[in-house]
Motif scaffolding. Structure first.
Motif: not given
Length: 102
Positions: A87-102
């Protein structure tokens, strides 16, 4: 669209992870995966608490690369720690993808 993707990956996609990987106990696993969203409590220590264009990765202390090492380590422990790590790693992946979309 970015906001929809972000929140779907945080709240919706963990259902698919739980249902596919842990079918017999998917409800319990889904609850654990959703509970890992508490990692975002570290946002309360930021000033300002919310900033729309800020990347969480390596900004908040529970979103650092050092924390990621701990989260990977959880994968090598028995349940429920392994599920928490997922769960924590998927959360970080999601946040990383969010950063990439910025």
């Amino acid at each position: 669209m970015q906001t929809f993707i972000h929140y779907f990956l945080h709240l919706g996609f963990p259902f698919f992870i739980a249902f596919v990987a842990y079918r017999k106990e998917w409800k319990k696993v889904y609850f654990i995966l959703i509970a890992t969203m508490l990692v975002d409590l570290d946002h309360l220590f930021a000033d300002p608490i919310f900033q729309a264009d800020r990347c969480s990765i390596n900004f908040h202390f529970l979103h650092t690369y050092a924390a990621l090492v701990v989260y990977v380590g959880l994968l090598f422990l028995p349940k429920p720690f392994k599920i928490i790590g997922i769960g924590l790693l998927f959360h970080m992946l999601t946040d990383f993808m969010d950063c990439a979309m910025m």
